[in-house]
Motif scaffolding. Sequence first.
Motif, PDB file in Angstrom:
ATOM      1  N   UNK A  12       1.148  -1.480   0.071  1.00  0.00           N
ATOM      2  CA  UNK A  12      -0.077   0.080   0.320  1.00  0.00           C
ATOM      3  C   UNK A  12       0.783   1.154  -0.157  1.00  0.00           C
ATOM      4  N   UNK A  13       1.724   0.920   0.815  1.00  0.00           N
ATOM      5  CA  UNK A  13       2.666   2.210   0.501  1.00  0.00           C
ATOM      6  C   UNK A  13       3.548   2.722  -0.232  1.00  0.00           C
ATOM      7  N   UNK A  15       2.700   1.816  -3.015  1.00  0.00           N
ATOM      8  CA  UNK A  15       1.338   2.818  -4.411  1.00  0.00           C
ATOM      9  C   UNK A  15       1.364   3.483  -3.870  1.00  0.00           C
ATOM     10  N   UNK A  16       1.364   4.231  -2.989  1.00  0.00           N
ATOM     11  CA  UNK A  16       1.434   5.934  -2.838  1.00  0.00           C
ATOM     12  C   UNK A  16       2.614   6.959  -2.989  1.00  0.00           C
ATOM     13  N   UNK A  17       3.603   5.887  -2.795  1.00  0.00           N
ATOM     14  CA  UNK A  17       4.777   6.437  -3.074  1.00  0.00           C
ATOM     15  C   UNK A  17       5.225   6.937  -4.409  1.00  0.00           C
ATOM     16  N   UNK A  18       4.794   5.756  -5.488  1.00  0.00           N
ATOM     17  CA  UNK A  18       4.473   5.657  -6.829  1.00  0.00           C
ATOM     18  C   UNK A  18       3.382   6.567  -7.114  1.00  0.00           C
ATOM     19  N   UNK A  19       2.457   6.681  -6.977  1.00  0.00           N
ATOM     20  CA  UNK A  19       1.701   7.752  -7.224  1.00  0.00           C
ATOM     21  C   UNK A  19       1.732   9.126  -6.673  1.00  0.00           C
ATOM     22  N   UNK A  20       3.080   9.447  -5.904  1.00  0.00           N
ATOM     23  CA  UNK A  20       3.121  10.477  -5.624  1.00  0.00           C
ATOM     24  C   UNK A  20       4.879  10.881  -6.603  1.00  0.00           C
ATOM     25  N   UNK A  64       2.424   2.799  12.384  1.00  0.00           N
ATOM     26  CA  UNK A  64       0.926   3.108  12.812  1.00  0.00           C
ATOM     27  C   UNK A  64      -0.084   3.185  12.004  1.00  0.00           C
ATOM     28  N   UNK A  65       0.107   1.770  11.020  1.00  0.00           N
ATOM     29  CA  UNK A  65      -0.998   1.305   9.843  1.00  0.00           C
ATOM     30  C   UNK A  65      -1.584  -0.319  10.625  1.00  0.00           C
ATOM     31  N   UNK A  66      -0.600  -0.623  11.336  1.00  0.00           N
ATOM     32  CA  UNK A  66      -0.138  -2.110  11.820  1.00  0.00           C
ATOM     33  C   UNK A  66      -1.090  -1.696  13.026  1.00  0.00           C
ATOM     34  N   UNK A  67      -1.299  -0.926  13.637  1.00  0.00           N
ATOM     35  CA  UNK A  67      -2.330  -0.636  14.571  1.00  0.00           C
ATOM     36  C   UNK A  67      -3.776  -0.154  14.315  1.00  0.00           C
ATOM     37  N   UNK A  68      -4.800  -1.097  15.127  1.00  0.00           N
ATOM     38  CA  UNK A  68      -5.985  -0.919  15.622  1.00  0.00           C
ATOM     39  C   UNK A  68      -6.613  -0.083  16.072  1.00  0.00           C
ATOM     40  N   UNK A  98       0.514  10.767   2.107  1.00  0.00           N
ATOM     41  CA  UNK A  98       1.147   9.156   2.152  1.00  0.00           C
ATOM     42  C   UNK A  98      -0.010   8.346   2.687  1.00  0.00           C
ATOM     43  N   UNK A  99      -1.024   9.617   3.288  1.00  0.00           N
ATOM     44  CA  UNK A  99      -2.223   8.895   4.433  1.00  0.00           C
ATOM     45  C   UNK A  99      -3.698   9.424   3.406  1.00  0.00           C
ATOM     46  N   UNK A 100      -3.674   9.265   2.485  1.00  0.00           N
ATOM     47  CA  UNK A 100      -4.948   9.819   1.884  1.00  0.00           C
ATOM     48  C   UNK A 100      -5.328   8.707   1.176  1.00  0.00           C
ATOM     49  N   UNK A 101      -6.863   8.391   1.911  1.00  0.00           N
ATOM     50  CA  UNK A 101      -7.287   6.865   2.021  1.00  0.00           C
ATOM     51  C   UNK A 101      -6.806   6.091   2.726  1.00  0.00           C
ATOM     52  N   UNK A 102      -6.420   6.377   4.088  1.00  0.00           N
ATOM     53  CA  UNK A 102      -6.528   5.458   4.677  1.00  0.00           C
ATOM     54  C   UNK A 102      -6.693   5.940   6.222  1.00  0.00           C
ATOM     55  N   UNK A 103      -6.972   5.859   7.566  1.00  0.00           N
ATOM     56  CA  UNK A 103      -7.578   6.031   8.270  1.00  0.00           C
ATOM     57  C   UNK A 103      -6.629   6.327   9.593  1.00  0.00           C
ATOM     58  N   UNK A 104      -5.465   7.001   8.895  1.00  0.00           N
ATOM     59  CA  UNK A 104      -4.583   7.408   9.732  1.00  0.00           C
ATOM     60  C   UNK A 104      -4.394   9.181  10.031  1.00  0.00           C
ATOM     61  N   UNK A 105      -4.497   9.601  10.476  1.00  0.00           N
ATOM     62  CA  UNK A 105      -5.068  11.073  10.782  1.00  0.00           C
ATOM     63  C   UNK A 105      -4.015  11.924  10.751  1.00  0.00           C
ATOM     64  N   UNK A 106      -3.086  13.003  10.588  1.00  0.00           N
ATOM     65  CA  UNK A 106      -2.312  14.047  10.752  1.00  0.00           C
ATOM     66  C   UNK A 106      -3.093  15.230  11.159  1.00  0.00           C
TER      67      UNK A 106
END
Length: 428
Positions: A12-13, A15-20, A64-68, A98-106
Amino acid sequence: MFDFDMLGLSPALLSAIKANGFDTPTPIQNQAIPLALDGHDILGLAQTGTGKTLAFGLPLIAHLSEATGKPAPRSVRALILAPTRELVNQIADSLRAFTTGTPLKVATVVGGQSIGRQIATLARGTDILVATPGRLIDLMDRGAVDLRTAQHLVLDEADQMLDLGFIHALRRIAPALGTPRQTMLFSATMPKQMEELSRAYLTNPRKVQVSPPGKAADKVTQSVVYMDKADKPAKLREILDRDPDALTLVFARTKHGAEKLMKGLVADGYNAASIHGNKSQGQRDRAIKAFRDGTITTLVATDVAARGIDIPGVAYVINYELPDTPDNYVHRIGRTARAGREGEAIAFCSAEEVDLLVQIEKLMKVEIPVAGGTRPRAVAMEKPQRGGGRGRGQGQGKPQGHAKPAGRVMAAEAAPAKRRRPRRRRAA
């Protein structure tokens, strides 16, 4: 040649790296990311503009993506501290890509913005908090944020945080975080005090150094022009006229000096703006956006912007006045030649600044090529008086032994001070 898919990042990361638009990791990313993914504390030293944000940001997002579950109210899972508002915003924008489309909030907290709005944001909890130390302390004192759940701490541009006196804030913030935790400290220079800081906050760190501390980026062409202080305005305009459409960042030493210089350029028809400590956050953000977009081609700044501007298109950095701290010269010229591009850094040096130039060359272990004039004898700069001086900062006083330059004189200087009449004693 290395690729990001060799560093152990998730699909997933990647893919985000490539997209950016990123294909190949920089040396600091190539070395730091695998170590950070393994949970090691990191002491990272690299030139400005070499990709330090992703060096700590990508592993942080991976962990952080591994956290539930969602972060609890007022809680923070990872804390990133940076010395300036501009750098905080830059880091947050980079991570959000890189957190767009994920639950992570910045989230960000900086001075100069509504603290009520920041309290409301923190009340919902956040995964990554990017903050300046001063505003974070304010929020801690108000009970608006709980750092006990933070398992990651990043200190970015730690040496400037020390320069700006944030060491006491760091001593308050760090013990409030959870343990055990991963701590990553990144900087372009390594003063002695930062070595002590790393020993205090890092546990068995892995040191990642891709260039000697204090070394400028390889693609920055440096030069110095010796001249009288009075000749600087004309020389600046001469350089700006050579390439009118190029993005040029001009550094002044004081807030008053930066504003005066900018207004003079605008009056002469140049497309200029300024950012410094007297500007509101909104004004600074608008000026940087206009500079990034090319609407403004000349941005005059103090060192508040030396580490907060990540604009790949900056072609020239002009040190209109040399900084009082040699490390800041390295960070100033690091605003050009970013993302693999080339850039040019030109320093103006008057007799009052020769000693500053000597200290810069000593730090960088190079002699900056001379593009004009001859090195004059050093003249001591008059130290500013405490509490006085309307806008006159360090190094802005007149040279000792020289006549006051012609021009408009302040009212306080134009008229002699009135003598206080002695009181008459009353007859007994």
